[in-house]
Design a protein around this motif. Sequence first.
Motif, PDB file in Angstrom:
ATOM      1  N   LYS A   1       1.798   7.252  -5.392  1.00 40.14           N
ATOM      2  CA  LYS A   1       1.182   6.086  -6.338  1.00 40.14           C
ATOM      3  C   LYS A   1       1.779   6.287  -7.706  1.00 40.14           C
ATOM      4  O   LYS A   1       1.448   7.498  -8.203  1.00 40.14           O
ATOM      5  CB  LYS A   1      -0.205   5.994  -6.114  1.00 40.14           C
TER       6      LYS A   1
ATOM      7  N   ASN B   1       0.799  -1.156   0.016  1.00 38.13           N
ATOM      8  CA  ASN B   1       0.054  -0.072  -0.034  1.00 38.13           C
ATOM      9  C   ASN B   1       0.834   1.491   0.005  1.00 38.13           C
ATOM     10  O   ASN B   1       1.918   1.124   0.395  1.00 38.13           O
ATOM     11  CB  ASN B   1      -1.014   0.003   1.342  1.00 38.13           C
ATOM     12  N   TYR B   2       0.337   2.228  -0.594  1.00 34.09           N
ATOM     13  CA  TYR B   2       1.267   3.449  -0.941  1.00 34.09           C
ATOM     14  C   TYR B   2       0.310   4.803  -0.374  1.00 34.09           C
ATOM     15  O   TYR B   2      -0.937   4.905  -0.430  1.00 34.09           O
ATOM     16  CB  TYR B   2       1.602   3.705  -2.200  1.00 34.09           C
ATOM     17  N   LEU B   3       1.077   6.020   0.022  1.00 31.60           N
ATOM     18  CA  LEU B   3       0.715   7.011   0.017  1.00 31.60           C
ATOM     19  C   LEU B   3       0.152   7.521  -1.192  1.00 31.60           C
ATOM     20  O   LEU B   3       0.724   7.402  -2.370  1.00 31.60           O
ATOM     21  CB  LEU B   3       1.584   7.934   0.653  1.00 31.60           C
ATOM     22  N   ASP B   4      -1.179   8.129  -1.097  1.00 37.73           N
ATOM     23  CA  ASP B   4      -1.683   8.564  -2.426  1.00 37.73           C
ATOM     24  C   ASP B   4      -0.750   9.276  -3.334  1.00 37.73           C
ATOM     25  O   ASP B   4      -0.720   9.144  -4.590  1.00 37.73           O
ATOM     26  CB  ASP B   4      -3.175   9.358  -2.190  1.00 37.73           C
ATOM     27  N   SER B   5      -0.069  10.267  -2.726  1.00 37.30           N
ATOM     28  CA  SER B   5       0.816  11.189  -3.470  1.00 37.30           C
ATOM     29  C   SER B   5       1.930  10.524  -4.344  1.00 37.30           C
ATOM     30  O   SER B   5       2.625  11.131  -4.976  1.00 37.30           O
ATOM     31  CB  SER B   5       1.370  12.431  -2.685  1.00 37.30           C
TER      32      SER B   5
END
Length: 120
Positions: free
Chosen positions: A64, A58-62
């Motif tokens: 991705k 999973n990743y921080l949206d900024s």
Amino acid sequence: QVQLVESGGGLVQAGESLRLSCVASGSIFSINAMGWYRQAPGKERELVAAIRSGGNTNYLDSVKGRFTISRDNAKNTVYLQMNSLKPEDTAVYYCNADIPNWSGVLTRYWGQGTQVTVSS
């Protein structure tokens, strides 16, 4: 003692890439989740990316589409490939590893941090 050592930070221009590495060593039988956090000056530490032992991420949206987290279980190492870096990515990056003790209780260990600076 468990130790996490990070490397790969540095100063780059916007649009360039860096690859961070973090090696865990010490009394380790297995590692559960591993991840990367970052902390910019005057801001709270935030999760950038995490990877489970089974490989889910999973990743921080900024980040991705720009950052990729991976791990090499045989080497107790987690990586963060950072492409298309932006000035807003400037921060100290910390790796972490959740490591169980003999009874299965998890402890989160942290690296010392590595500075990433992205100039405009």
